[in-house]
Design an enzyme around this catalytic site. Structure first.
Site, PDB file in Angstrom:
ATOM      1  N   HIS A 119       0.714  12.434 -82.657  1.00 42.40           N
ATOM      2  CA  HIS A 119       1.296  13.689 -82.142  1.00 42.40           C
ATOM      3  C   HIS A 119       1.097  14.867 -83.103  1.00 42.40           C
ATOM      4  O   HIS A 119       0.989  14.686 -84.309  1.00 42.40           O
ATOM      5  CB  HIS A 119       2.796  13.487 -81.883  1.00 42.40           C
ATOM      6  CG  HIS A 119       3.559  13.185 -83.147  1.00 42.40           C
ATOM      7  ND1 HIS A 119       3.660  11.923 -83.664  1.00 42.40           N
ATOM      8  CD2 HIS A 119       4.214  13.997 -84.004  1.00 42.40           C
ATOM      9  CE1 HIS A 119       4.361  11.968 -84.780  1.00 42.40           C
ATOM     10  NE2 HIS A 119       4.704  13.216 -85.019  1.00 42.40           N
ATOM     11  N   TYR A 182      -1.470  24.304 -89.835  1.00 45.52           N
ATOM     12  CA  TYR A 182      -1.988  23.032 -89.308  1.00 45.52           C
ATOM     13  C   TYR A 182      -2.808  22.282 -90.358  1.00 45.52           C
ATOM     14  O   TYR A 182      -2.617  21.084 -90.587  1.00 45.52           O
ATOM     15  CB  TYR A 182      -2.826  23.318 -88.058  1.00 45.52           C
ATOM     16  CG  TYR A 182      -3.558  22.122 -87.482  1.00 45.52           C
ATOM     17  CD1 TYR A 182      -2.893  21.190 -86.704  1.00 45.52           C
ATOM     18  CD2 TYR A 182      -4.925  21.935 -87.712  1.00 45.52           C
ATOM     19  CE1 TYR A 182      -3.574  20.092 -86.170  1.00 45.52           C
ATOM     20  CE2 TYR A 182      -5.606  20.850 -87.179  1.00 45.52           C
ATOM     21  CZ  TYR A 182      -4.927  19.932 -86.414  1.00 45.52           C
ATOM     22  OH  TYR A 182      -5.597  18.863 -85.892  1.00 45.52           O
TER      23      TYR A 182
HETATM   24  N1  LIG Z   1      -8.155  18.271 -79.928  1.00 47.80           N
HETATM   25  C1  LIG Z   1      -8.830  18.501 -81.027  1.00 47.80           C
HETATM   26  O1  LIG Z   1      -9.775  19.300 -81.056  1.00 47.80           O
HETATM   27  C2  LIG Z   1      -8.497  17.767 -82.297  1.00 47.80           C
HETATM   28  C3  LIG Z   1      -9.323  17.940 -83.409  1.00 47.80           C
HETATM   29  C4  LIG Z   1      -9.031  17.266 -84.587  1.00 47.80           C
HETATM   30  C5  LIG Z   1      -7.905  16.443 -84.643  1.00 47.80           C
HETATM   31  N2  LIG Z   1      -7.099  16.300 -83.551  1.00 47.80           N
HETATM   32  C6  LIG Z   1      -5.911  15.467 -83.662  1.00 47.80           C
HETATM   33  O2  LIG Z   1      -5.791  14.588 -82.562  1.00 47.80           O
HETATM   34  C7  LIG Z   1      -4.408  14.363 -82.276  1.00 47.80           C
HETATM   35  C8  LIG Z   1      -4.132  14.646 -80.823  1.00 47.80           C
HETATM   36  O3  LIG Z   1      -4.536  15.977 -80.526  1.00 47.80           O
HETATM   37  P1  LIG Z   1      -4.528  16.545 -79.041  1.00 47.80           P
HETATM   38  O4  LIG Z   1      -5.510  17.656 -78.976  1.00 47.80           O
HETATM   39  O5  LIG Z   1      -4.596  15.427 -78.092  1.00 47.80           O
HETATM   40  O6  LIG Z   1      -3.040  17.206 -78.990  1.00 47.80           O
HETATM   41  P2  LIG Z   1      -2.242  17.781 -77.716  1.00 47.80           P
HETATM   42  O7  LIG Z   1      -3.064  17.682 -76.485  1.00 47.80           O
HETATM   43  O8  LIG Z   1      -1.689  19.109 -78.140  1.00 47.80           O
HETATM   44  O9  LIG Z   1      -1.034  16.746 -77.580  1.00 47.80           O
HETATM   45  C9  LIG Z   1      -0.016  16.727 -78.520  1.00 47.80           C
HETATM   46  C10 LIG Z   1       0.971  15.629 -78.174  1.00 47.80           C
HETATM   47  O10 LIG Z   1       2.073  15.686 -79.098  1.00 47.80           O
HETATM   48  C11 LIG Z   1       3.293  15.834 -78.375  1.00 47.80           C
HETATM   49  N3  LIG Z   1       4.229  16.666 -79.144  1.00 47.80           N
HETATM   50  C12 LIG Z   1       4.148  18.002 -79.381  1.00 47.80           C
HETATM   51  N4  LIG Z   1       5.195  18.417 -80.094  1.00 47.80           N
HETATM   52  C13 LIG Z   1       5.983  17.338 -80.294  1.00 47.80           C
HETATM   53  C14 LIG Z   1       7.239  17.135 -80.944  1.00 47.80           C
HETATM   54  N5  LIG Z   1       7.912  18.144 -81.530  1.00 47.80           N
HETATM   55  N6  LIG Z   1       7.769  15.877 -80.946  1.00 47.80           N
HETATM   56  C15 LIG Z   1       7.123  14.851 -80.339  1.00 47.80           C
HETATM   57  N7  LIG Z   1       5.922  14.985 -79.733  1.00 47.80           N
HETATM   58  C16 LIG Z   1       5.376  16.212 -79.700  1.00 47.80           C
HETATM   59  C17 LIG Z   1       2.886  16.466 -77.049  1.00 47.80           C
HETATM   60  O11 LIG Z   1       3.757  16.145 -75.989  1.00 47.80           O
HETATM   61  P3  LIG Z   1       5.078  16.968 -75.600  1.00 47.80           P
HETATM   62  O12 LIG Z   1       4.689  18.403 -75.467  1.00 47.80           O
HETATM   63  O13 LIG Z   1       5.491  16.317 -74.313  1.00 47.80           O
HETATM   64  O14 LIG Z   1       6.055  16.732 -76.706  1.00 47.80           O
HETATM   65  C18 LIG Z   1       1.556  15.780 -76.792  1.00 47.80           C
HETATM   66  O15 LIG Z   1       1.756  14.516 -76.213  1.00 47.80           O
HETATM   67  C19 LIG Z   1      -3.625  15.261 -83.258  1.00 47.80           C
HETATM   68  O16 LIG Z   1      -3.219  14.520 -84.380  1.00 47.80           O
HETATM   69  C20 LIG Z   1      -4.649  16.297 -83.644  1.00 47.80           C
HETATM   70  O17 LIG Z   1      -4.376  16.875 -84.906  1.00 47.80           O
HETATM   71  C21 LIG Z   1      -7.370  16.941 -82.373  1.00 47.80           C
END
Ligand SMILES: NC(=O)c1ccc[n+]([C@@H]2O[C@H](COP(=O)([O-])OP(=O)(O)OC[C@H]3O[C@@H](n4cnc5c(N)ncnc54)[C@H](OP(=O)(O)O)[C@@H]3O)[C@@H](O)[C@H]2O)c1
Ligand SMILES: *[C@@H]1O[C@H](CO)[C@@H](O)[C@H](O)[C@H]1NC(C)=O
Length: 287
Positions: A119, A182
């Site tokens: 998350h 971040y």
């Molecule tokens: N997408 C990219 O380009 C990218 C690149 C590099 C690394 N990453 C890493 O991959 C992982 C997933 O990224 P993603 O893009 O899939 O993220 P995302 O789509 O923004 O999803 C974030 C998740 O975290 C939950 N969340 C947000 N705030 C929260 C809180 N306060 N407490 C509990 N849960 C919370 C959200 O659900 P709710 O809103 O329902 O809480 C959601 O399920 C992360 O660690 C990110 O750093 C992503």
């Protein structure tokens, strides 16, 4: 061809061969009945991780803040073949929710084989404007809750010879503009879990620890942020999710996905001024 280009091409080839060669084979069957917790699983990469695990017949506990969405994801997991799919709504910025999630999952699953910490809290994609409070909050969500959940899960993972998987980012190895809060949380993760990795090895722990370095992935949240500001290729969330699971299941220390994030991380160390030039000119910014 210039010497510089040759060096770049040679390092790309070496990195590619090294990554391909050293990957152990993955057996889907090993995940049947596996007891797994996935955080941030209401959307994005976490949701895709849940669906892959479901297809492999795992027993899953998913968490995030939005209960209604979690319920829908859990239902889809069951229809895809999950042996169990339970959910618990929790806010990772709270002091107590990280422990509450681990305790709930331990009670429902009777132990863990995999803990996948994924998350992140929402954070703006803009120049740093001095918002220290936001950064403190984001540290709680993206960092402190990870170490709290990891520590509370370790005894069960020791028993099961399980795997702890931490989802990080290229921005945890290489800072870039517009993401100061971040990138800080991801550097903190890499530092902390890099240290813990050594300690587990020194204690001859049964637990494997994997850190995943991701590039740009095409989740809604990420695409919304970077549009109009950077034009770099985004990789599919579903393939990312599968690679994260394989990394944990095969007990590898690190994942670089897409693979060239490895080359980018090395290039930054070797050629800092060139990398700075490229980074600063990749972003649309007019002062
Ligand atoms: N997408 C990219 O380009 C990218 C690149 C590099 C690394 N990453 C890493 O991959 C992982 C997933 O990224 P993603 O893009 O899939 O993220 P995302 O789509 O923004 O999803 C974030 C998740 O975290 C939950 N969340 C947000 N705030 C929260 C809180 N306060 N407490 C509990 N849960 C919370 C959200 O659900 P709710 O809103 O329902 O809480 C959601 O399920 C992360 O660690 C990110 O750093 C992503
Ligand atoms: C590793 O697992 C075995 C059981 O398979 C257990 O006896 C041992 O105590 C575990 N090691 C640690 C450090 O907990």
């Amino acid at each position: 061809m210039g010497t510089f280009t040759k060096i770049i091409l040679a390092s790309i080839c070496v990195a590619y061969i090294a990554v391909k060669w050293t990957s152990p084979t993955f057996n889907e069957e090993s995940l049947r009945g596996a007891r797994v917790v996935v955080t941030g699983a209401s959307t994005g990469i976490g949701e895709q991780i849940a669906y892959h695990l479901a297809r492999f017949g795992a027993q899953i506990v998913i968490t995030a803040r939005r209960e209604k969405v979690l319920q829908q994801v859990a239902e889809k997991c069951l229809s895809l073949g999950a042996q169990k799919a339970l959910y618990i709504a929790a806010d990772m910025s709270s002091d107590t929710d990280p422990d509450r999630v681990v305790d709930f999952a331990l009670e429902k699953l009777g132990g863990f084989d995999f803990v996948i910490l994924n998350h992140i809290g929402p954070s703006p994609f803009t120049m740093w404007g001095g918002d220290v409070e936001h950064t403190k909050w984001l540290m709680k969500v993206n960092f402190f809750s990870y170490i709290q959940m990891a520590w509370r899960s370790l005894p069960s993972l020791e028993q099961s010879k399980g795997s702890l998987v931490v989802v990080s980012s290229l921005l945890g190895k290489m800072p870039s503009p517009f993401v100061a809060p971040y990138t800080s949380t991801k550097f903190a993760l890499n530092g902390f879990f890099g240290s813990l990795y050594h300690e587990l090895a020194m204690k001859k722990s049964n637990v494997s620890l994997s850190i995943c370095t991701l590039g740009l992935i095409d989740t809604e949240a990420a695409m919304q942020k970077v549009k109009d500001i950077v034009a770099i290729p985004a990789y599919p969330a579903s393939d990312t999710a599968l690679n994260i699971i394989i990394t944990g299941a095969t007990r590898q220390q690190e994942l670089f996905y897409p693979w060239f994030t490895y080359v980018v991380a090395i290039t930054r160390e070797w050629f800092p001024s060139m990398t700075n030039y490229v980074i600063q000119n990749t972003y649309n910014y007019t002062s």
